[in-house]
Enzyme design. Structure first.
Site, PDB file in Angstrom:
ATOM      1  N   ARG A 188     -69.661 -27.179  12.183  1.00 15.54           N
ATOM      2  CA  ARG A 188     -68.723 -26.991  13.287  1.00 15.54           C
ATOM      3  C   ARG A 188     -69.389 -27.175  14.645  1.00 15.54           C
ATOM      4  NH1 ARG A 188     -63.743 -24.250  11.864  1.00 15.54           N
ATOM      5  NH2 ARG A 188     -63.872 -23.468   9.745  1.00 15.54           N
ATOM      6  N   ARG A 202     -44.351 -26.201   9.855  1.00 12.40           N
ATOM      7  CA  ARG A 202     -44.854 -25.714   8.566  1.00 12.40           C
ATOM      8  C   ARG A 202     -44.531 -24.231   8.402  1.00 12.40           C
ATOM      9  NH1 ARG A 202     -51.180 -26.396   7.469  1.00 12.40           N
ATOM     10  NH2 ARG A 202     -51.356 -24.693   8.967  1.00 12.40           N
ATOM     11  N   ARG A 219     -48.582 -18.351   7.528  1.00 13.00           N
ATOM     12  CA  ARG A 219     -49.919 -17.907   7.891  1.00 13.00           C
ATOM     13  C   ARG A 219     -49.862 -17.249   9.260  1.00 13.00           C
ATOM     14  NH1 ARG A 219     -54.093 -22.812   6.982  1.00 13.00           N
ATOM     15  NH2 ARG A 219     -54.793 -21.854   8.899  1.00 13.00           N
ATOM     16  N   ARG A 260     -57.116 -22.133  18.714  1.00 16.70           N
ATOM     17  CA  ARG A 260     -57.946 -22.825  17.729  1.00 16.70           C
ATOM     18  C   ARG A 260     -58.326 -24.223  18.225  1.00 16.70           C
ATOM     19  NH1 ARG A 260     -54.197 -22.518  12.811  1.00 16.70           N
ATOM     20  NH2 ARG A 260     -55.799 -23.715  11.740  1.00 16.70           N
TER      21      ARG A 260
END
Length: 192
Positions: A87, A126, A138, A149
């Site tokens: 990352r 989603r 989620r 994010r």
């Protein structure tokens, strides 16, 4: 063959990794899955992971590299897909060093290119579909979480695009194409 799938959250990396596992017998090395597996394994590395996680701390890069090393020393099958690692540039250097130690290479870093506004629509959609189907969305499948994010991705992970471009490993795929078109584009890269 060893690859990294790069792209922001919601770009479809997990979906495409699933296809590669199923159709090319590759092994998906998901950092989160490896940590959960290690925690319950009873191995020395697993005990380290459990101790760190039980203290509520983040697992160090050194531990993650140790877990990846264990996987690289196991069955190879069709190669590895690195998911969630690296990352950062420091992690990319550590992965490069590990692969060299193990006599392996990174064949491709494949970027799934997408536009942020489409990602927001995709993630919110989603979540809506999951709830409509009677499921639970989620916790991070909402616009505000996604924007946070994305900011983390741009600050820490997007520099990897230049890193792998400079190494000659970077390939780009239109992540907004139909799922099967993305799959075919990745397949064409791997078969070249």
């Amino acid at each position: 063959m060893n690859i990294i799938l790069l792209g922001p959250p919601g770009a479809g990396k997990g979906t495409q990794a699933g296809f590669l596992v199923k159709e090319r017998d590759m092994i998906q090395l998901s950092t989160g899955d490896m940590l959960r597996e290690a925690r319950t394994s009873g191995t020395e590395m697993g005990k380290k992971v459990a101790e760190v996680m039980d203290r509520g701390e983040l697992v160090t890069d050194e531990i993650v590299i140790g877990l990846i090393r264990e996987k690289l020393e196991g069955p190879q099958k069709g190669g590895f897909i690195f998911d969630g690692f690296p990352r950062t540039l420091a992690q990319a250097d550590a992965l490069q060093a590990l692969l060299e130690e193990e006599g392996q290479t990174l064949d491709y870093a494949i970027e799934l290119r997408v536009r942020d506004e489409v990602l927001v629509d995709r993630i919110v959609g989603r979540a809506r579909e999951t709830v409509a189907a009677g499921g639970t969305a989620r916790a991070d499948d909402n616009e505000e979480s996604l924007k946070k994010r994305l900011m983390e991705y741009y600050k820490k992970t997007s520099p990897l695009l230049g890193y792998y471009h400079a190494k000659g490993n970077l390939k780009r795929v239109d992540g907004l194409a139909e799922m099967d078109v993305v799959k075919a584009s990745i397949g064409a890269i791997l078969d070249a």
